[in-house]
Design a protein around this motif. Structure first.
Motif, PDB file in Angstrom:
ATOM      1  N   GLY B 136      28.879  33.334  40.180  1.00 54.18           N
ATOM      2  CA  GLY B 136      28.047  34.523  40.071  1.00 54.18           C
ATOM      3  C   GLY B 136      26.764  34.471  40.886  1.00 54.18           C
ATOM      4  O   GLY B 136      25.953  35.400  40.819  1.00 54.18           O
ATOM      5  N   ASP B 137      26.554  33.396  41.625  1.00 53.43           N
ATOM      6  CA  ASP B 137      25.358  33.302  42.461  1.00 53.43           C
ATOM      7  C   ASP B 137      25.700  32.392  43.640  1.00 53.43           C
ATOM      8  O   ASP B 137      25.375  31.202  43.639  1.00 53.43           O
ATOM      9  N   CYS B 138      26.367  32.950  44.618  1.00 54.78           N
ATOM     10  CA  CYS B 138      26.999  32.165  45.678  1.00 54.78           C
ATOM     11  C   CYS B 138      26.001  31.372  46.509  1.00 54.78           C
ATOM     12  O   CYS B 138      25.009  31.906  46.996  1.00 54.78           O
ATOM     13  N   ARG B 213      31.553  38.406  31.501  1.00 48.38           N
ATOM     14  CA  ARG B 213      30.787  39.153  32.494  1.00 48.38           C
ATOM     15  C   ARG B 213      31.409  40.504  32.815  1.00 48.38           C
ATOM     16  O   ARG B 213      32.598  40.720  32.594  1.00 48.38           O
ATOM     17  N   LYS B 214      30.599  41.364  33.349  1.00 50.13           N
ATOM     18  CA  LYS B 214      31.059  42.704  33.683  1.00 50.13           C
ATOM     19  C   LYS B 214      30.297  43.197  34.904  1.00 50.13           C
ATOM     20  O   LYS B 214      29.122  42.855  35.066  1.00 50.13           O
ATOM     21  N   ILE B 215      30.938  43.977  35.724  1.00 49.46           N
ATOM     22  CA  ILE B 215      30.243  44.593  36.855  1.00 49.46           C
ATOM     23  C   ILE B 215      30.272  46.104  36.631  1.00 49.46           C
ATOM     24  O   ILE B 215      31.340  46.656  36.370  1.00 49.46           O
ATOM     25  N   VAL B 216      29.147  46.744  36.685  1.00 47.04           N
ATOM     26  CA  VAL B 216      29.131  48.208  36.581  1.00 47.04           C
ATOM     27  C   VAL B 216      28.531  48.775  37.858  1.00 47.04           C
ATOM     28  O   VAL B 216      27.374  48.488  38.196  1.00 47.04           O
ATOM     29  N   ASP B 219      27.530  54.148  40.964  1.00 49.94           N
ATOM     30  CA  ASP B 219      28.003  55.199  41.874  1.00 49.94           C
ATOM     31  C   ASP B 219      29.499  55.455  41.726  1.00 49.94           C
ATOM     32  O   ASP B 219      30.010  56.497  42.146  1.00 49.94           O
ATOM     33  N   LEU B 220      30.219  54.508  41.145  1.00 49.19           N
ATOM     34  CA  LEU B 220      31.667  54.641  41.031  1.00 49.19           C
ATOM     35  C   LEU B 220      32.128  54.880  39.605  1.00 49.19           C
ATOM     36  O   LEU B 220      33.175  55.488  39.367  1.00 49.19           O
ATOM     37  N   ALA B 221      31.351  54.372  38.651  1.00 53.36           N
ATOM     38  CA  ALA B 221      31.804  54.379  37.260  1.00 53.36           C
ATOM     39  C   ALA B 221      31.950  55.801  36.735  1.00 53.36           C
ATOM     40  O   ALA B 221      31.123  56.669  37.035  1.00 53.36           O
TER      41      ALA B 221
END
Ligand code: SF4
Lengths: 146, 222
Positions: B136-138, B213-216, B219-221
């Motif tokens: 989550g933090d490359c 974890r979740k990504i929101v 602009d797409l949701a």
């Protein structure tokens, strides 16, 4: 069991084993008629699924006959075939059908005698192993008129 | 890709014991590429399961389906016309696909046919190796494009450790030492100086330590 005549499917490469079978014919060599030959363009064409389906439909033994090592018309089809057969062997062992029921056999187009002898030897090996265990259910289905 | 390996057939057969009709569902994405759960593997497993059943004197009816993507509801919806005829679903997708099917069809048992392994890349035909742990933090930008989280056995941020020998990790002579790889790569890039920079302790909250974890994407949701 004495009368057990195993059904054997032989996937034969066009460039070697299939021609060797022809050769066996012209040399008037006899080999067991229960060996059903399927001609393939290369032993590498035979997928794991072809072999599995043959067993699923009741074959008692299957062999893939390809060219001698280093002689594949398509470079390494016979090597690929051997790897796939090894994979199927494991799978057949896993489900209790028995990996000994499938084999790779190598020969060149001129080896009519080898073809006839391998067909006899393989038939004998499968005869000793007895029928494919799925046969009982297939026979039941057949007699039920399915 | 997400990699996976087929479970032992015995374990799968145990799951399926009570059922005589199943839906065997593959996925056209990662598990197809790593040869674990695509159309071909679905057909092979189907054949093996049917034979195993016949051997015990019973039959198993298998409907084979391979979805474009089992982790997307749009594709999982394609099962709707076939789900009722099946006693259970056997999924050859990664764990995400299995759960998507379970979420959509609440009253249908869904079983996994594969063990989902890791996010990896193919090293060569038939060989896949772990490359990313989704922290989550490359930090690949600091390490010459080689991940110490996924590829160093100790996840060292400032390696190597004393176990690095001849480029191999102390856990096995088969495993490359990630920090040796990082050093060589930095050298090849003329960035040796970067190796001197200490990478500070990692905030693991961006990883699993922060919970699921979740990504929101606003602009797409929908
Ligand atoms: S030998 Fe290299 S890869 Fe292995 S734990 Fe030490 S630094 Fe990490």
């Amino acid at each position: 069991m004495d009368h057990f005549s195993p059904v054997i499917v032989a996937f034969c490469c066009h460039y070697c084993a299939y021609t060797a079978a022809d050769m066996a014919g012209s040399m008037r060599l006899s080999y067991p008629s229960n060996v059903k030959i399927i001609r393939v363009p290369c032993s590498g064409k035979v997928s794991a699924l072809h072999i599995m389906r043959a067993f699923q439909k009741g074959a008692d033994g299957v062999y893939v006959a390809g060219c001698l090592e280093g002689d594949c018309h398509f470079k390494d089809g016979n090597i690929k075939a051997a790897k796939r057969v090894a994979y199927v062997k494991k799978m057949l062992d896993e489900i209790g059908i028995g990996g000994e029921r499938v084999e790779v056999i190598r020969m060149s187009a001129g080896m009519g005698e080898r073809f006839a002898q391998s067909a006899k030897d393989f038939t004998e090996r499968i005869r000793k192993l007895g029928p494919n265990p799925v046969r009982a259910v297939l026979n039941q289905r057949e007699s039920a008129g399915a | 890709m997400i990699t996976a390996e087929r479970k032992p057939i015995e374990e799968i057969l145990e799951y399926l014991e009570p059922y005589d009709r199943i839906l065997l569902v593959g996925c056209n994405e990662c598990v197809t590429v790593c040869a674990a759960g695509g159309r071909k593997e679905v057909a092979l497993l189907s054949s093996a399961l049917q034979m195993a059943r016949m051997k015990s004197g019973r039959t198993l009816e298998v409907r084979e389906m391979t979805l474009e993507r089992q982790c997307d509801p749009e594709y999982v919806e394609e099962l709707v016309n076939f789900i009722d005829q099946a006693g259970a679903v056997l999924s050859m997708a990664c764990g995400c696909g299995v759960q998507e099917v379970a979420r959509r069809f609440k009253d249908k048992p869904v079983f996994p046919a594969v063990n989902t392994k890791f996010m990896g890349a193919s090293e060569r035909q038939g060989v896949w190796a772990e490359r990313c742990q989704g922290c989550g933090d490359c930090l690949l930008g600091l390490t010459g494009g080689i991940c110490p989280i996924a590829r160093c056995s100790k996840r060292l941020l400032n390696g190597p450790c004393g176990g690095s020998t001849d480029g191999k990790c102390e856990i096995s002579p088969e495993v490359d030492c990630a920090w040796q790889l990082i050093w060589e790569r930095l050298k090849a890039l003329g960035l040796e100086k970067r190796y001197e920079d200490i990478i500070s302790a990692k905030d693991w909250r961006t990883s699993r330590d922060g919970g699921p974890r979740k990504i929101v994407r606003e602009d797409l949701a929908s």
